[in-house]
Scaffold this motif. Structure first.
Motif, mmCIF file in Angstrom:
data_model
loop_
_atom_site.group_PDB
_atom_site.id
_atom_site.type_symbol
_atom_site.label_atom_id
_atom_site.label_comp_id
_atom_site.label_asym_id
_atom_site.label_seq_id
_atom_site.Cartn_x
_atom_site.Cartn_y
_atom_site.Cartn_z
ATOM 1 N N ARG A 1 0.830 -1.201 0.000
ATOM 2 C CA ARG A 1 0.000 0.000 0.000
ATOM 3 C C ARG A 1 0.869 1.257 0.000
ATOM 4 N NH1 ARG A 1 -3.737 -0.340 4.801
ATOM 5 N NH2 ARG A 1 -4.562 1.518 3.845
ATOM 6 N N THR A 2 0.302 2.338 -0.473
ATOM 7 C CA THR A 2 1.034 3.597 -0.520
ATOM 8 C C THR A 2 0.405 4.622 0.422
ATOM 9 O OG1 THR A 2 -0.288 4.397 -2.374
ATOM 10 C CG2 THR A 2 1.763 3.243 -2.900
ATOM 11 N N PHE A 3 1.206 5.601 0.794
ATOM 12 C CA PHE A 3 0.763 6.675 1.666
ATOM 13 C C PHE A 3 0.251 7.840 0.830
ATOM 14 C CE2 PHE A 3 3.582 4.340 4.397
ATOM 15 C CZ PHE A 3 3.134 4.572 5.685
ATOM 16 N N SER A 4 -0.808 8.484 1.299
ATOM 17 C CA SER A 4 -1.257 9.745 0.709
ATOM 18 C C SER A 4 -0.377 10.847 1.262
ATOM 19 C CB SER A 4 -2.707 10.039 1.093
ATOM 20 O OG SER A 4 -3.558 9.028 0.646
ATOM 21 N N GLU A 5 0.127 11.699 0.392
ATOM 22 C CA GLU A 5 0.954 12.817 0.836
ATOM 23 C C GLU A 5 0.045 13.931 1.362
ATOM 24 O OE1 GLU A 5 4.282 13.018 1.118
ATOM 25 O OE2 GLU A 5 4.380 10.928 0.422
ATOM 26 N N ILE A 6 0.376 14.446 2.525
ATOM 27 C CA ILE A 6 -0.404 15.506 3.163
ATOM 28 C C ILE A 6 0.498 16.730 3.275
ATOM 29 C CG2 ILE A 6 -1.651 16.172 5.235
ATOM 30 C CD1 ILE A 6 -2.292 13.182 5.639
ATOM 31 N N HIS A 7 -0.034 17.891 2.868
ATOM 32 C CA HIS A 7 0.804 19.077 2.724
ATOM 33 C C HIS A 7 0.430 20.258 3.615
ATOM 34 C CE1 HIS A 7 2.682 17.108 -0.696
ATOM 35 N NE2 HIS A 7 1.469 16.819 -1.119
ATOM 36 N N SER A 8 -0.642 20.142 4.401
ATOM 37 C CA SER A 8 -1.026 21.259 5.270
ATOM 38 C C SER A 8 -1.727 20.732 6.517
ATOM 39 C CB SER A 8 -1.958 22.223 4.533
ATOM 40 O OG SER A 8 -3.231 21.629 4.341
ATOM 41 N N ILE A 9 -1.752 21.559 7.532
ATOM 42 C CA ILE A 9 -2.434 21.183 8.776
ATOM 43 C C ILE A 9 -3.922 20.981 8.513
ATOM 44 C CG2 ILE A 9 -3.095 22.001 11.081
ATOM 45 C CD1 ILE A 9 -0.213 20.954 10.916
ATOM 46 N N THR A 10 -4.491 21.786 7.633
ATOM 47 C CA THR A 10 -5.899 21.619 7.271
ATOM 48 C C THR A 10 -6.132 20.240 6.674
ATOM 49 O OG1 THR A 10 -6.073 23.994 6.844
ATOM 50 C CG2 THR A 10 -7.795 22.588 5.918
ATOM 51 N N GLU A 11 -5.252 19.813 5.773
ATOM 52 C CA GLU A 11 -5.356 18.476 5.185
ATOM 53 C C GLU A 11 -5.194 17.392 6.238
ATOM 54 O OE1 GLU A 11 -3.029 17.537 1.647
ATOM 55 O OE2 GLU A 11 -3.053 19.650 1.091
ATOM 56 N N VAL A 12 -4.287 17.601 7.180
ATOM 57 C CA VAL A 12 -4.078 16.634 8.264
ATOM 58 C C VAL A 12 -5.365 16.459 9.052
ATOM 59 C CG1 VAL A 12 -2.896 16.221 10.466
ATOM 60 C CG2 VAL A 12 -1.607 17.048 8.519
ATOM 61 N N ASP A 13 -5.938 17.569 9.494
ATOM 62 C CA ASP A 13 -7.160 17.512 10.296
ATOM 63 C C ASP A 13 -8.302 16.869 9.516
ATOM 64 O OD1 ASP A 13 -5.838 18.657 12.434
ATOM 65 O OD2 ASP A 13 -6.511 20.699 11.962
ATOM 66 N N GLN A 14 -8.426 17.192 8.242
ATOM 67 C CA GLN A 14 -9.469 16.597 7.404
ATOM 68 C C GLN A 14 -9.242 15.092 7.240
ATOM 69 O OE1 GLN A 14 -9.871 18.414 3.561
ATOM 70 N NE2 GLN A 14 -11.351 16.900 2.854
ATOM 71 N N PHE A 15 -7.987 14.678 7.037
ATOM 72 C CA PHE A 15 -7.640 13.270 6.893
ATOM 73 C C PHE A 15 -8.043 12.481 8.144
ATOM 74 C CE2 PHE A 15 -4.547 9.788 7.399
ATOM 75 C CZ PHE A 15 -4.731 9.106 6.204
ATOM 76 N N ILE A 16 -7.735 13.033 9.309
ATOM 77 C CA ILE A 16 -8.053 12.354 10.571
ATOM 78 C C ILE A 16 -9.564 12.293 10.776
ATOM 79 C CG2 ILE A 16 -7.868 12.534 13.088
ATOM 80 C CD1 ILE A 16 -5.047 13.765 12.581
#
Length: 111
Positions: free
Chosen positions: A2-17
């Motif tokens: 499996r591969t990791f999704s690249e996350i580029h901002s704190i907003t993206e981090v919070d949305q991912f979680i």
């Protein structure tokens, strides 16, 4: 593997979680040899946990991640269940212990 999704901002981090019941974040730096050695091991292990969504953060490109999660070293593996942090492994990760912790969570949540 499996591969990791690249996350580029704190907003993206919070949305991912928030948007994934089971989420794993792998925080690394570009010149971290431990990070580069650990990441493929985590990827291989995640084949056994298909419900866990994988995200990768390069702390060199998003330095604010350190303050957001109180990270003092890399690599760091963070596992979230329903938005709450359940596992935190940093620097030297014992894969067998990490897998035991994941098993306990995964059996109770994903099955």
């Amino acid at each position: 593997m499996r591969t990791f999704s690249e996350i580029h901002s704190i907003t993206e981090v919070d949305q991912f979680i928030r948007s994934n019941q089971l989420a794993l974040l792998f925080v690394s730096r570009t010149n971290c040899s431990v990070c580069h050695g650990l990441m493929p091991q985590v990827q291989e292990l995640m084949d056994h946990y298909p419900e866990i969504q994988l995200g990768h953060i390069n702390a060199d490109h998003m330095e604010e991640v350190a303050g957001h999660f109180s990270i003092f070293t890399v690599p760091v593996i963070l596992v979230f269940v329903d938005g709450k942090e359940y596992i935190r492994e940093a620097r030297i990760v014992h894969m067998d212990r990490f897998e035991e912790k994941l098993d306990r969570i995964y059996k109770n949540i994903a099955q």
